[in-house]
Design a protein around this motif. Structure first.
Motif, PDB file in Angstrom:
ATOM      1  N   PRO A 157      14.614   3.244 -10.779  1.00 17.69           N
ATOM      2  CA  PRO A 157      13.403   2.433 -10.973  1.00 17.69           C
ATOM      3  C   PRO A 157      12.650   2.168  -9.665  1.00 17.69           C
ATOM      4  O   PRO A 157      11.441   1.945  -9.687  1.00 17.69           O
ATOM      5  N   PRO A 174      16.486  16.478  -8.924  1.00 13.56           N
ATOM      6  CA  PRO A 174      15.605  15.481  -9.536  1.00 13.56           C
ATOM      7  C   PRO A 174      16.393  14.493 -10.397  1.00 13.56           C
ATOM      8  O   PRO A 174      17.322  14.890 -11.100  1.00 13.56           O
ATOM      9  N   SER A 175      16.039  13.217 -10.300  1.00 13.01           N
ATOM     10  CA  SER A 175      16.764  12.193 -11.037  1.00 13.01           C
ATOM     11  C   SER A 175      15.812  11.023 -11.291  1.00 13.01           C
ATOM     12  O   SER A 175      14.594  11.148 -11.094  1.00 13.01           O
ATOM     13  N   TYR A 176      16.371   9.885 -11.702  1.00  8.30           N
ATOM     14  CA  TYR A 176      15.510   8.720 -11.908  1.00  8.30           C
ATOM     15  C   TYR A 176      16.169   7.456 -11.369  1.00  8.30           C
ATOM     16  O   TYR A 176      17.341   7.161 -11.634  1.00  8.30           O
ATOM     17  N   THR A 189      12.397   4.177  -6.911  1.00  9.03           N
ATOM     18  CA  THR A 189      11.893   5.329  -6.149  1.00  9.03           C
ATOM     19  C   THR A 189      11.105   6.251  -7.068  1.00  9.03           C
ATOM     20  O   THR A 189      11.380   6.358  -8.257  1.00  9.03           O
ATOM     21  N   GLU A 190      10.115   6.920  -6.484  1.00 12.79           N
ATOM     22  CA  GLU A 190       9.308   7.892  -7.231  1.00 12.79           C
ATOM     23  C   GLU A 190       8.709   8.896  -6.261  1.00 12.79           C
ATOM     24  O   GLU A 190       7.874   8.495  -5.444  1.00 12.79           O
ATOM     25  N   PRO A 191       9.079  10.152  -6.264  1.00 14.57           N
ATOM     26  CA  PRO A 191      10.152  10.717  -7.086  1.00 14.57           C
ATOM     27  C   PRO A 191      11.543  10.284  -6.619  1.00 14.57           C
ATOM     28  O   PRO A 191      11.714   9.827  -5.499  1.00 14.57           O
ATOM     29  N   SER A 192      12.521  10.486  -7.520  1.00 13.23           N
ATOM     30  CA  SER A 192      13.914  10.134  -7.225  1.00 13.23           C
ATOM     31  C   SER A 192      14.776  11.385  -7.253  1.00 13.23           C
ATOM     32  O   SER A 192      14.421  12.374  -7.915  1.00 13.23           O
ATOM     33  N   ASP A 195       9.047   3.414  -4.462  1.00  9.30           N
ATOM     34  CA  ASP A 195       8.047   3.245  -5.515  1.00  9.30           C
ATOM     35  C   ASP A 195       6.990   2.225  -5.073  1.00  9.30           C
ATOM     36  O   ASP A 195       7.341   1.163  -4.530  1.00  9.30           O
ATOM     37  N   GLY A 240      15.145   8.750  -2.709  1.00 12.28           N
ATOM     38  CA  GLY A 240      13.794   9.022  -3.200  1.00 12.28           C
ATOM     39  C   GLY A 240      12.747   8.378  -2.317  1.00 12.28           C
ATOM     40  O   GLY A 240      13.053   7.806  -1.269  1.00 12.28           O
TER      41      GLY A 240
END
Ligand code: DAH
Length: 330
Positions: free
Chosen positions: A250, A246-248, A252-255, A280, A277
């Motif tokens: 801007p 899991p990461s972040y 993609t969601e989830p990333s 988004d 990801g």
């Protein structure tokens, strides 16, 4: 008389050029230059020559003698040079395998790029290109990176003017492709990206990324992971494994961060290769796709990382130095 002399000269010439070995040469010497040889015999012509002819004939015979002796010595030297048992035939053995000509070769990064294109083409991905000089909109805004986001810091980007910069990521091409095509979309884009990093063994201010984008109805994380697993197997062998952490990001969601478990210099371990990801909804909205209808995944991987892990290359700078001793190994 003079005629007979030039006949003799021609005859001696022909006889000498037919000589091919030492025995024939000795036979020639006896026949022409020996004490009972043809030259000696020719000297006797002087007796029968008229008074006026005598001096001319005498001088001519002397010249002829010198000529034949000279040619004889030359031939002797030429035969002496030859190896006693040298094989007859041309000096070059045409049956020997030739020396390989020195040719250039495809740079190791280009080799990896070509391979990546092929791997993803097999999964139905087309190749797209985008500009290296990008605008704010494609590098940030449409990728859901708002105006005051730290990623836009002038210290982290090569700005050209207020709204243009050298692209920091190939994710820009996702936007460009979606702006001009109706879904479904299945593309990869490979190219250079730029970041003002200090150069060291793992950082360069220019490097390469491969971006992937897949948009269709009902696309899930499983499709993403399956695609990445196929890629990992093709590039690193059938025992390679894939892990999403899991990461972040801007856009993609989830990333997730993509790790691949592979053999590097005899050790089997997890290596971080890139990010990925599910696209988004804000990105779909920015390009005019209905997020209620369309779903998708995206990924962005460092090509140098792939090449370095695959070949055990320890320093990224070696890829750009153009030292043929390094490049010739691939
Ligand atoms: N653009 C990101 C980077 O340069 C990598 C990346 C992460 C690309 C997630 C993606 C993604 O397409 O979905 O670090």
């Amino acid at each position: 008389m003079l005629e007979r002399m030039s006949q003799l000269e021609a005859e001696a010439d022909a006889a000498l050029s037919a000589v091919e070995d030492a025995a024939a040469l000795e036979a020639f010497r006896i026949e022409y230059l020996g004490s009972k040889g043809k030259l000696k015999a020719a000297m006797a012509w002087l007796k029968d020559a008229s008074k006026e002819d005598k001096p001319k004939l005498g001088a001519g015979l002397n010249v002829l003698k010198q000529k034949i002796e000279g040619a004889f010595e030359e031939k002797k030297a030429a035969l002496g040079d030859a190896k006693p048992h040298a094989a007859k035939g041309p000096a070059i053995d045409v049956t020997e395998p030739g020396l390989p000509p020195r040719t250039g070769r495809v740079h190791v990064l280009t080799q990896v790029i070509n391979e990546l294109v092929e791997v993803f083409a097999r999964m139905g991905f087309d190749v797209e290109r985008g500009p290296e000089i990008e605008d704010d909109h494609h590098n940030f805004v449409a990728l859901n990176i708002p105006p005051h986001h730290p990623a836009r810091d002038p210290n982290d980007n090569f700005y050209i003017d207020d709204t243009h910069l050298l692209r920091t990521q190939t994710s820009t091409v996702q936007i460009r492709v979606m702006e001009k095509t109706e879904p479904p979309v299945r593309i990869v884009s490979l190219g250079r990206v730029y970041r003002p990093d200090t150069h060291d063994a793992t950082h360069s201010s220019m490097f390469h990324q491969i971006e992937g984008l897949y948009v269709d109805k009902d696309v899930s994380m499983v499709d993403l992971k399956t695609t990445l697993l196929q890629f990992a197997h093709a590039m690193f062998g059938p025992e390679a494994e894939v892990r999403l952490r899991p990461s972040y990001f801007p856009f993609t969601e989830p990333s997730a961060e993509l790790d691949i478990k592979m053999q590097v210099r005899g050790v089997y371990d997890w290596v971080e290769i890139g990010g990925c990801g599910m696209v988004d909804p804000a990105v779909f909205e920015a390009v005019g796709y209905d997020p209620e209808v369309w779903t998708g995944f995206a990924f962005g991987l460092g090509i140098e990382r792939v090449a370095m892990r695959r070949y055990g290359i320890e320093d990224i700078r070696w890829l750009y130095e153009n030292d043929v001793r390094f490049l010739r190994q691939f």
